[in-house]
Enzyme design. Structure first.
Site: not given
Ligand code: C2E
Ligand code: CA
Ligand code: CA
Ligand code: CA
Length: 275
Positions: A58, A113, A145, A175, A232
Protein backbone atom coordinates in the site's frame (compact mmCIF):
# COMPACT_ATOMS: atom_id res chain seq x y z
CA UNK A 1 -10.76 39.18 37.58
CA UNK A 2 -10.98 41.73 34.84
CA UNK A 3 -7.23 41.81 34.40
CA UNK A 4 -6.99 38.06 34.32
CA UNK A 5 -9.73 37.95 31.76
CA UNK A 6 -7.91 40.42 29.63
CA UNK A 7 -4.66 38.48 29.89
CA UNK A 8 -6.46 35.40 28.90
CA UNK A 9 -7.94 37.27 25.98
CA UNK A 10 -4.49 38.37 24.87
CA UNK A 11 -3.17 34.86 25.24
CA UNK A 12 -6.08 33.54 23.25
CA UNK A 13 -5.59 36.10 20.53
CA UNK A 14 -1.90 35.28 20.48
CA UNK A 15 -2.39 31.56 20.08
CA UNK A 16 -5.10 32.10 17.49
CA UNK A 17 -2.68 34.25 15.59
CA UNK A 18 0.10 31.69 15.66
CA UNK A 19 -2.34 28.96 14.76
CA UNK A 20 -3.52 30.94 11.77
CA UNK A 21 0.06 31.61 10.79
CA UNK A 22 0.89 27.91 11.03
CA UNK A 23 -2.15 27.07 8.96
CA UNK A 24 -1.29 29.55 6.23
CA UNK A 25 2.33 28.36 6.16
CA UNK A 26 1.02 24.83 5.87
CA UNK A 27 -1.18 25.81 2.93
CA UNK A 28 1.54 27.65 1.04
CA UNK A 29 4.03 24.88 1.86
CA UNK A 30 1.70 22.28 0.37
CA UNK A 31 1.05 24.40 -2.74
CA UNK A 32 4.79 24.87 -3.27
CA UNK A 33 5.68 21.32 -2.31
CA UNK A 34 3.61 19.57 -4.96
CA UNK A 35 5.45 20.87 -8.04
CA UNK A 36 8.73 20.71 -6.07
CA UNK A 37 8.31 16.95 -5.66
CA UNK A 38 8.25 17.09 -1.85
CA UNK A 39 5.39 14.59 -1.63
CA UNK A 40 6.74 11.09 -1.88
CA UNK A 41 5.36 7.56 -1.70
CA UNK A 42 6.20 5.21 1.17
CA UNK A 43 5.26 1.55 0.97
CA UNK A 44 3.66 -0.78 3.48
CA UNK A 45 3.84 -4.55 2.92
CA UNK A 46 0.73 -6.61 2.39
CA UNK A 47 1.10 -10.24 3.46
CA UNK A 48 -0.85 -13.35 2.48
CA UNK A 49 -1.41 -15.01 5.85
CA UNK A 50 -1.64 -18.48 4.34
CA UNK A 51 1.88 -18.35 2.90
CA UNK A 52 3.47 -15.51 4.84
CA UNK A 53 4.59 -14.03 1.54
CA UNK A 54 4.52 -10.41 0.41
CA UNK A 55 1.75 -10.04 -2.16
CA UNK A 56 1.77 -6.27 -2.61
CA UNK A 57 2.23 -2.85 -1.07
CA UNK A 58 0.00 0.00 0.00
CA UNK A 59 1.37 3.37 -0.99
CA UNK A 60 1.18 5.94 1.81
CA UNK A 61 2.02 9.54 0.99
CA UNK A 62 4.59 11.45 3.03
CA UNK A 63 5.55 15.11 2.86
CA UNK A 64 9.26 15.80 2.98
CA UNK A 65 8.83 19.39 4.09
CA UNK A 66 11.99 21.57 4.13
CA UNK A 67 10.77 23.36 7.25
CA UNK A 68 8.71 20.71 9.07
CA UNK A 69 10.51 17.48 8.24
CA UNK A 70 8.61 14.30 7.38
CA UNK A 71 4.91 15.12 7.74
CA UNK A 72 2.09 12.59 8.19
CA UNK A 73 -0.81 12.44 5.71
CA UNK A 74 -3.29 12.90 8.55
CA UNK A 75 -2.03 16.50 8.70
CA UNK A 76 -1.65 17.41 5.02
CA UNK A 77 -4.41 15.40 3.27
CA UNK A 78 -7.33 17.27 4.92
CA UNK A 79 -5.65 20.62 4.17
CA UNK A 80 -4.93 19.63 0.57
CA UNK A 81 -8.59 18.65 0.22
CA UNK A 82 -9.80 21.95 1.64
CA UNK A 83 -7.60 24.15 -0.54
CA UNK A 84 -8.41 22.18 -3.67
CA UNK A 85 -5.03 20.62 -4.45
CA UNK A 86 -5.65 17.01 -3.43
CA UNK A 87 -5.97 15.84 -7.04
CA UNK A 88 -2.58 17.33 -7.96
CA UNK A 89 -0.94 15.94 -4.83
CA UNK A 90 -2.42 12.52 -5.42
CA UNK A 91 -1.42 12.51 -9.06
CA UNK A 92 2.15 13.39 -8.10
CA UNK A 93 2.57 10.51 -5.63
CA UNK A 94 0.65 7.97 -7.72
CA UNK A 95 2.81 8.80 -10.75
CA UNK A 96 5.96 8.12 -8.71
CA UNK A 97 4.46 4.97 -7.20
CA UNK A 98 3.59 3.50 -10.60
CA UNK A 99 7.17 4.05 -11.76
CA UNK A 100 8.54 2.44 -8.57
CA UNK A 101 6.18 -0.52 -8.68
CA UNK A 102 6.88 -1.18 -12.33
CA UNK A 103 10.27 -2.55 -11.29
CA UNK A 104 8.83 -4.97 -8.75
CA UNK A 105 7.95 -8.54 -9.54
CA UNK A 106 4.78 -8.36 -11.67
CA UNK A 107 2.83 -10.52 -9.25
CA UNK A 108 3.04 -7.76 -6.63
CA UNK A 109 0.10 -5.38 -6.47
CA UNK A 110 0.06 -1.68 -5.65
CA UNK A 111 -2.74 -0.15 -3.56
CA UNK A 112 -3.36 3.58 -3.47
CA UNK A 113 -5.71 5.67 -1.35
CA UNK A 114 -8.23 7.93 -3.04
CA UNK A 115 -9.84 10.91 -1.34
CA UNK A 116 -13.64 11.33 -1.38
CA UNK A 117 -13.01 14.68 -3.07
CA UNK A 118 -11.36 12.90 -6.02
CA UNK A 119 -14.24 10.47 -6.29
CA UNK A 120 -16.58 13.38 -6.94
CA UNK A 121 -14.53 14.34 -10.02
CA UNK A 122 -16.28 12.86 -13.07
CA UNK A 123 -12.91 12.74 -14.86
CA UNK A 124 -11.17 10.80 -12.13
CA UNK A 125 -11.20 7.40 -13.88
CA UNK A 126 -9.94 9.01 -17.08
CA UNK A 127 -7.08 10.74 -15.25
CA UNK A 128 -6.07 7.55 -13.49
CA UNK A 129 -6.02 5.62 -16.76
CA UNK A 130 -3.82 8.29 -18.29
CA UNK A 131 -1.31 7.84 -15.47
CA UNK A 132 -1.34 4.07 -16.00
CA UNK A 133 -0.72 4.45 -19.71
CA UNK A 134 2.09 6.98 -19.15
CA UNK A 135 3.81 4.66 -16.68
CA UNK A 136 3.07 1.60 -18.81
CA UNK A 137 1.64 -0.04 -15.68
CA UNK A 138 -0.86 -2.90 -16.00
CA UNK A 139 -4.25 -1.86 -14.55
CA UNK A 140 -4.77 -5.29 -13.04
CA UNK A 141 -1.84 -4.70 -10.67
CA UNK A 142 -3.49 -1.57 -9.29
CA UNK A 143 -5.98 -1.50 -6.47
CA UNK A 144 -7.61 1.67 -5.26
CA UNK A 145 -8.82 2.10 -1.69
CA UNK A 146 -11.97 4.03 -0.95
CA UNK A 147 -12.94 4.75 2.64
CA UNK A 148 -16.40 3.97 3.86
CA UNK A 149 -16.93 7.67 4.50
CA UNK A 150 -16.69 8.39 0.77
CA UNK A 151 -19.96 6.59 0.27
CA UNK A 152 -22.54 8.75 1.98
CA UNK A 153 -23.08 11.18 -0.86
CA UNK A 154 -23.37 10.92 -4.63
CA UNK A 155 -23.66 7.18 -4.45
CA UNK A 156 -24.77 6.98 -8.07
CA UNK A 157 -21.65 8.78 -9.26
CA UNK A 158 -19.43 6.60 -7.07
CA UNK A 159 -21.07 3.48 -8.44
CA UNK A 160 -20.48 4.42 -12.08
CA UNK A 161 -16.91 5.43 -11.22
CA UNK A 162 -16.17 2.09 -9.58
CA UNK A 163 -17.76 0.29 -12.51
CA UNK A 164 -15.65 2.11 -15.08
CA UNK A 165 -12.46 1.49 -13.07
CA UNK A 166 -13.32 -2.19 -12.84
CA UNK A 167 -14.03 -2.36 -16.56
CA UNK A 168 -10.40 -1.32 -17.03
CA UNK A 169 -9.19 -4.08 -14.73
CA UNK A 170 -8.48 -1.91 -11.69
CA UNK A 171 -9.60 -3.40 -8.39
CA UNK A 172 -11.43 -1.44 -5.73
CA UNK A 173 -11.25 -2.00 -1.96
CA UNK A 174 -13.46 -0.67 0.79
CA UNK A 175 -11.05 0.82 3.36
CA UNK A 176 -11.48 1.39 7.11
CA UNK A 177 -14.49 -0.92 7.14
CA UNK A 178 -16.53 -0.82 10.31
CA UNK A 179 -15.89 2.82 11.20
CA UNK A 180 -17.87 4.75 8.61
CA UNK A 181 -21.38 5.30 7.46
CA UNK A 182 -21.72 2.66 4.80
CA UNK A 183 -24.68 0.39 5.06
CA UNK A 184 -24.63 -3.29 4.33
CA UNK A 185 -26.85 -2.71 1.30
CA UNK A 186 -24.08 -0.60 -0.25
CA UNK A 187 -21.75 -3.55 0.10
CA UNK A 188 -24.21 -5.49 -1.98
CA UNK A 189 -24.81 -2.85 -4.64
CA UNK A 190 -21.29 -1.46 -5.04
CA UNK A 191 -18.97 -3.86 -6.84
CA UNK A 192 -16.06 -3.90 -4.39
CA UNK A 193 -13.29 -6.49 -4.71
CA UNK A 194 -12.10 -6.48 -1.11
CA UNK A 195 -12.89 -5.29 2.40
CA UNK A 196 -10.20 -3.87 4.66
CA UNK A 197 -11.08 -4.17 8.33
CA UNK A 198 -10.20 -1.00 10.20
CA UNK A 199 -7.19 -1.32 12.45
CA UNK A 200 -9.12 -0.24 15.55
CA UNK A 201 -10.77 -3.70 15.58
CA UNK A 202 -7.53 -5.52 14.81
CA UNK A 203 -5.20 -3.95 17.39
CA UNK A 204 -7.71 -4.71 20.15
CA UNK A 205 -8.41 -8.26 18.96
CA UNK A 206 -6.61 -10.22 21.72
CA UNK A 207 -8.08 -8.20 24.61
CA UNK A 208 -11.57 -7.31 23.50
CA UNK A 209 -14.30 -9.86 23.09
CA UNK A 210 -16.33 -7.27 21.20
CA UNK A 211 -13.56 -6.72 18.66
CA UNK A 212 -13.24 -10.47 18.19
CA UNK A 213 -16.97 -10.71 17.56
CA UNK A 214 -16.88 -7.84 15.08
CA UNK A 215 -13.89 -9.26 13.19
CA UNK A 216 -15.57 -12.67 13.05
CA UNK A 217 -18.73 -11.09 11.67
CA UNK A 218 -16.88 -9.11 9.01
CA UNK A 219 -14.95 -12.20 7.91
CA UNK A 220 -18.23 -14.13 7.67
CA UNK A 221 -19.78 -11.27 5.73
CA UNK A 222 -16.85 -11.30 3.32
CA UNK A 223 -17.13 -15.03 2.85
CA UNK A 224 -20.86 -14.78 2.22
CA UNK A 225 -20.48 -11.98 -0.32
CA UNK A 226 -17.38 -13.47 -1.92
CA UNK A 227 -15.22 -10.52 -0.85
CA UNK A 228 -11.68 -11.24 0.34
CA UNK A 229 -10.54 -9.53 3.54
CA UNK A 230 -7.47 -7.59 4.59
CA UNK A 231 -6.76 -6.97 8.27
CA UNK A 232 -4.86 -3.75 8.87
CA UNK A 233 -2.89 -2.70 11.91
CA UNK A 234 -1.34 -6.06 12.79
CA UNK A 235 1.20 -5.03 15.41
CA UNK A 236 1.82 -8.19 17.42
CA UNK A 237 2.22 -11.95 17.28
CA UNK A 238 -0.84 -12.25 19.54
CA UNK A 239 -3.00 -10.55 16.92
CA UNK A 240 -1.47 -12.65 14.19
CA UNK A 241 -2.32 -15.76 16.20
CA UNK A 242 -5.96 -14.66 16.41
CA UNK A 243 -6.10 -13.90 12.70
CA UNK A 244 -4.68 -17.31 11.79
CA UNK A 245 -7.99 -18.77 12.99
CA UNK A 246 -9.52 -17.44 9.78
CA UNK A 247 -8.54 -18.48 6.30
CA UNK A 248 -7.85 -16.48 3.18
CA UNK A 249 -6.83 -13.27 4.91
CA UNK A 250 -4.28 -10.71 3.91
CA UNK A 251 -2.60 -8.65 6.64
CA UNK A 252 -0.72 -5.40 7.00
CA UNK A 253 0.85 -3.70 9.96
CA UNK A 254 3.91 -2.68 11.90
CA UNK A 255 4.60 -6.32 12.82
CA UNK A 256 5.95 -6.62 9.29
CA UNK A 257 7.88 -3.36 9.49
CA UNK A 258 7.17 0.33 9.09
CA UNK A 259 6.26 1.87 5.74
CA UNK A 260 9.49 2.39 3.78
CA UNK A 261 10.85 4.53 0.96
CA UNK A 262 10.96 3.28 -2.62
CA UNK A 263 14.69 2.61 -2.28
CA UNK A 264 14.46 0.56 0.92
CA UNK A 265 11.49 -1.32 -0.48
CA UNK A 266 13.41 -2.17 -3.65
CA UNK A 267 16.43 -3.32 -1.63
CA UNK A 268 14.25 -5.60 0.45
CA UNK A 269 12.53 -7.00 -2.64
CA UNK A 270 15.88 -7.61 -4.28
CA UNK A 271 16.94 -9.78 -1.33
CA UNK A 272 13.73 -11.78 -1.66
CA UNK A 273 14.28 -12.14 -5.39
CA UNK A 274 11.09 -10.14 -5.98
CA UNK A 275 12.57 -7.32 -8.00
P1 C2E B 1 -5.02 4.22 5.89
O1 C2E B 1 -5.31 4.10 4.45
O2 C2E B 1 -5.95 3.53 6.83
O3 C2E B 1 -3.53 3.72 6.06
C1 C2E B 1 -3.08 3.00 7.15
C2 C2E B 1 -2.44 3.90 8.18
O4 C2E B 1 -2.18 3.14 9.33
C3 C2E B 1 -1.09 4.44 7.71
O5 C2E B 1 -0.91 5.69 8.37
C4 C2E B 1 -0.13 3.41 8.29
O6 C2E B 1 1.18 3.91 8.48
C5 C2E B 1 -0.80 3.12 9.61
N1 C2E B 1 -0.48 1.77 10.08
C6 C2E B 1 -0.16 0.70 9.35
N2 C2E B 1 0.07 -0.37 10.13
C7 C2E B 1 -0.11 0.03 11.39
C8 C2E B 1 -0.02 -0.63 12.68
O7 C2E B 1 0.29 -1.81 12.78
N3 C2E B 1 -0.32 0.13 13.76
C9 C2E B 1 -0.66 1.44 13.67
N4 C2E B 1 -0.91 2.09 14.79
N5 C2E B 1 -0.75 2.08 12.50
C10 C2E B 1 -0.48 1.39 11.37
P2 C2E B 1 -0.45 6.97 7.56
O8 C2E B 1 0.61 6.60 6.58
O9 C2E B 1 -0.16 8.03 8.57
O10 C2E B 1 -1.72 7.35 6.73
C11 C2E B 1 -2.87 7.83 7.35
C12 C2E B 1 -4.01 7.94 6.36
O11 C2E B 1 -3.73 8.94 5.38
C13 C2E B 1 -4.22 6.65 5.57
O12 C2E B 1 -4.99 5.76 6.34
C14 C2E B 1 -4.95 7.18 4.36
O13 C2E B 1 -6.33 7.25 4.61
C15 C2E B 1 -4.40 8.57 4.21
N6 C2E B 1 -3.48 8.60 3.07
C16 C2E B 1 -2.20 8.20 2.97
N7 C2E B 1 -1.69 8.41 1.75
C17 C2E B 1 -2.70 8.97 1.02
C18 C2E B 1 -2.81 9.44 -0.34
O14 C2E B 1 -1.88 9.35 -1.16
N8 C2E B 1 -4.02 9.97 -0.69
C19 C2E B 1 -5.07 10.05 0.17
N9 C2E B 1 -6.22 10.58 -0.25
N10 C2E B 1 -5.00 9.62 1.45
C20 C2E B 1 -3.83 9.10 1.87
CA1 CA C 1 -5.76 2.62 2.99
CA1 CA D 1 -7.37 1.81 6.40
CA1 CA E 1 -7.51 5.34 8.09
Amino acid sequence: AKKRGRNRYYWFEHSMESELRFRSELESGIRRGIPAGEFVPYYEKQIDLATGEIVGFEMLARWNSPSLGLVSPDLFIPVAEEIGVIADLSESVIRQALLDARHWNPKLTLSVNISPVQLRDPWFAQKLLKLLVEANFPPNRLEIEITENSLHENIGLVRSMITSLKNQGIRVSLDDFGTGYSSLSQLRTLPFDRIKIDRSFITTLPDSKDSATIVQSIVALGEGLGLPITAEGVESEEVLHELRKFSGLKAQGYLYGMPETARTTAEELAQLDLL
